[in-house]
Design a protein around this motif. Sequence first.
Motif, short mmCIF file in Angstrom:
data_model
loop_
_atom_site.label_atom_id
_atom_site.label_comp_id
_atom_site.label_asym_id
_atom_site.label_seq_id
_atom_site.Cartn_x
_atom_site.Cartn_y
_atom_site.Cartn_z
N ARG A 150 -76.64 -56.56 -89.91
CA ARG A 150 -78.14 -56.50 -89.28
C ARG A 150 -78.97 -58.14 -89.27
O ARG A 150 -79.51 -58.23 -88.17
CB ARG A 150 -78.98 -55.45 -89.95
CG ARG A 150 -80.12 -55.26 -89.31
CD ARG A 150 -80.80 -53.97 -89.96
NE ARG A 150 -81.24 -54.38 -91.48
CZ ARG A 150 -81.81 -53.26 -92.19
NH1 ARG A 150 -81.84 -51.90 -91.68
NH2 ARG A 150 -82.14 -53.62 -93.32
N ARG A 194 -95.83 -51.26 -82.30
CA ARG A 194 -95.17 -52.34 -83.24
C ARG A 194 -94.28 -53.43 -82.33
O ARG A 194 -94.27 -54.67 -82.57
CB ARG A 194 -94.26 -51.64 -84.24
CG ARG A 194 -93.53 -52.41 -84.94
CD ARG A 194 -92.87 -51.35 -85.98
NE ARG A 194 -91.77 -52.03 -86.64
CZ ARG A 194 -90.58 -52.62 -86.24
NH1 ARG A 194 -90.15 -52.38 -85.20
NH2 ARG A 194 -89.87 -53.39 -87.04
N TYR A 224 -93.78 -57.37 -88.83
CA TYR A 224 -94.77 -56.86 -90.05
C TYR A 224 -96.20 -57.47 -89.86
O TYR A 224 -96.92 -56.62 -90.15
CB TYR A 224 -93.86 -57.21 -91.43
CG TYR A 224 -92.54 -56.63 -91.33
CD1 TYR A 224 -92.54 -55.37 -91.81
CD2 TYR A 224 -91.51 -57.04 -90.70
CE1 TYR A 224 -91.31 -54.61 -91.83
CE2 TYR A 224 -90.32 -56.55 -90.53
CZ TYR A 224 -90.03 -55.36 -91.21
OH TYR A 224 -88.90 -54.70 -91.12
N GLU A 275 -91.01 -45.26 -85.41
CA GLU A 275 -90.89 -45.62 -86.58
C GLU A 275 -92.08 -45.84 -87.40
O GLU A 275 -93.17 -46.01 -86.96
CB GLU A 275 -89.89 -46.58 -87.16
CG GLU A 275 -90.43 -48.05 -86.76
CD GLU A 275 -89.10 -49.05 -86.99
OE1 GLU A 275 -88.44 -48.97 -88.05
OE2 GLU A 275 -89.13 -49.88 -86.38
N GLY A 310 -94.16 -48.25 -90.58
CA GLY A 310 -94.38 -49.69 -90.71
C GLY A 310 -92.88 -50.06 -91.42
O GLY A 310 -92.53 -51.32 -91.03
N GLY A 311 -92.35 -49.45 -92.12
CA GLY A 311 -91.29 -50.03 -93.03
C GLY A 311 -90.37 -48.98 -93.34
O GLY A 311 -89.54 -48.91 -94.28
N LEU A 351 -85.93 -50.76 -85.98
CA LEU A 351 -85.29 -51.29 -87.07
C LEU A 351 -84.20 -50.02 -87.28
O LEU A 351 -84.48 -49.19 -87.67
CB LEU A 351 -85.62 -51.85 -88.08
CG LEU A 351 -84.82 -52.71 -89.02
CD1 LEU A 351 -84.63 -53.98 -88.46
CD2 LEU A 351 -85.21 -52.53 -90.68
N GLY A 368 -82.04 -48.62 -89.56
CA GLY A 368 -81.95 -48.40 -91.03
C GLY A 368 -80.63 -47.96 -91.57
O GLY A 368 -80.04 -47.18 -91.07
N ILE A 369 -80.46 -48.54 -92.57
CA ILE A 369 -79.12 -48.35 -93.16
C ILE A 369 -79.29 -47.18 -94.15
O ILE A 369 -78.28 -46.30 -94.50
CB ILE A 369 -78.48 -49.45 -94.10
CG1 ILE A 369 -78.30 -50.96 -93.19
CG2 ILE A 369 -77.37 -49.16 -95.11
CD1 ILE A 369 -78.45 -52.18 -93.65
N GLY A 389 -85.85 -45.39 -96.16
CA GLY A 389 -85.59 -46.92 -96.03
C GLY A 389 -85.34 -47.24 -97.45
O GLY A 389 -85.42 -46.47 -98.52
N1 PMP Z 1 -87.74 -49.58 -90.25
C1 PMP Z 1 -88.52 -50.83 -90.72
C2 PMP Z 1 -89.58 -51.24 -89.80
C3 PMP Z 1 -88.28 -51.51 -92.08
O1 PMP Z 1 -88.99 -52.56 -92.56
C4 PMP Z 1 -87.16 -50.81 -92.86
C5 PMP Z 1 -86.80 -51.37 -94.00
N2 PMP Z 1 -85.87 -52.10 -94.19
C6 PMP Z 1 -86.52 -49.47 -92.45
C7 PMP Z 1 -87.02 -49.29 -91.05
C8 PMP Z 1 -85.66 -48.98 -92.99
O2 PMP Z 1 -84.51 -49.74 -93.16
P1 PMP Z 1 -83.11 -49.74 -94.46
O3 PMP Z 1 -82.90 -48.35 -94.58
O4 PMP Z 1 -82.08 -50.29 -93.92
O5 PMP Z 1 -83.88 -50.28 -95.60
#
Ligand code: PMP
Length: 366
Positions: free
Chosen positions: A104, A197, A212, A243, A245-246, A267, A269-270, A312
């Motif tokens: 990634r 976003r 971010y 999605e 924010g994180g 993003l 996500g894993i 996440g």
């Molecule tokens: N979307 C965003 C915007 C993120 O910042 C994250 C955290 N990395 C995720 C999704 C989830 O990704 P992961 O499961 O790889 O942490």
Amino acid sequence: KNLLAPTTLQFLRSTNPEAKSEMERMEILADPGFGKHFTDHMVDICWSARGSWHRPRVQPYGPIALDPAAAVLHYGQEVFEGMKAYRHADGSIWTFRPEKNAERMQRSARRMAMPELPTEYFIDSLKEIIKADHAWVPSEPDTSLYLRPFMFAKEAFLGVRPAEKVNYYVIASPAGPYFASGGVVPIKVWLSTNYSRAGKGGTGAAKTGGNYASSLVAQAEAYDNGCDQVLFLDSEEGTYLEELGGMNVVLVYKDGTLVTPESDSILEGITRDSILQLAEDRGHTVERRRVSLEEWREGAASGDIVEAFACGTAAVVTPIALVKSADFEIGSADAPAGELTLSLREELTDIQYGRRDDVHGWMMRL
Ligand code: PMP
């Protein structure tokens, strides 16, 4: 790819003469919070357009000297990753699917016109920081050492073009349980209608600081409205879920189907990928497709959608109790955590902490 590059790097190691005392470290590990305290060392690898990756080092954690003209300070050419090191009951230290983070970061780097750090170097860099700072991996339930690989444009040059000097780093920060209460607390989510976003053709799929930075006003709006996280919709029609924010979003239907947004501006996500795999292993149907806010609203109202969760690395899997917008709500603030949400969370954390067979070979010993 540089064919002359060695498959492993010889790291130059220097220990921190000002490393925290064992007592200080134990005090921090007893209540680490999140992202507040850092270990004694960091990894640093240089890249230059002429020399590729070179000078890999493990050095004392500390400030990075930057030329005021460094490109990252002006044009934000930067990418990062986030992952965790887990201590198992026998004291060994493991991480989760690190090659996925490496790949990634390579995709993020391509999008940001930056060099791709080879997967072997990425994994070596994690092993190196753990070798130096293994004592910083906490062992209490639900704790971990959060690892933050990142790289940025260091070249001093005010023209707008890809930098020819980039540095890659890894820092590490002990992390306590995400929920201070110990249990899992469902979250309230604010629907952002004023801000997007990421846009079509933009950088939404890359883990880059600008995404971010642009989410912060929307996140502030969420707090102002009594919510914990912000939910973004697609920027073109404002119709489809993207999605948080994180974190990524997953909806659960009454018949056990899990639905998650497919979009080239989120993003990947894993955690989401892993949770959906575990659900498929149990025989659930998983749909990765466009999903509208209207589908969620109607499904929740009719009882067809029975659970929703965010996922996440930081919070693993978090139930969504409520979606709130200026003119409607989905769910209710006191909705309990969904059953499937909680059992998938437990299965994943059991694998990560070595309490369950790792049938997919996701864990790597550091
Ligand atoms: N979307 C965003 C915007 C993120 O910042 C994250 C955290 N990395 C995720 C999704 C989830 O990704 P992961 O499961 O790889 O942490």
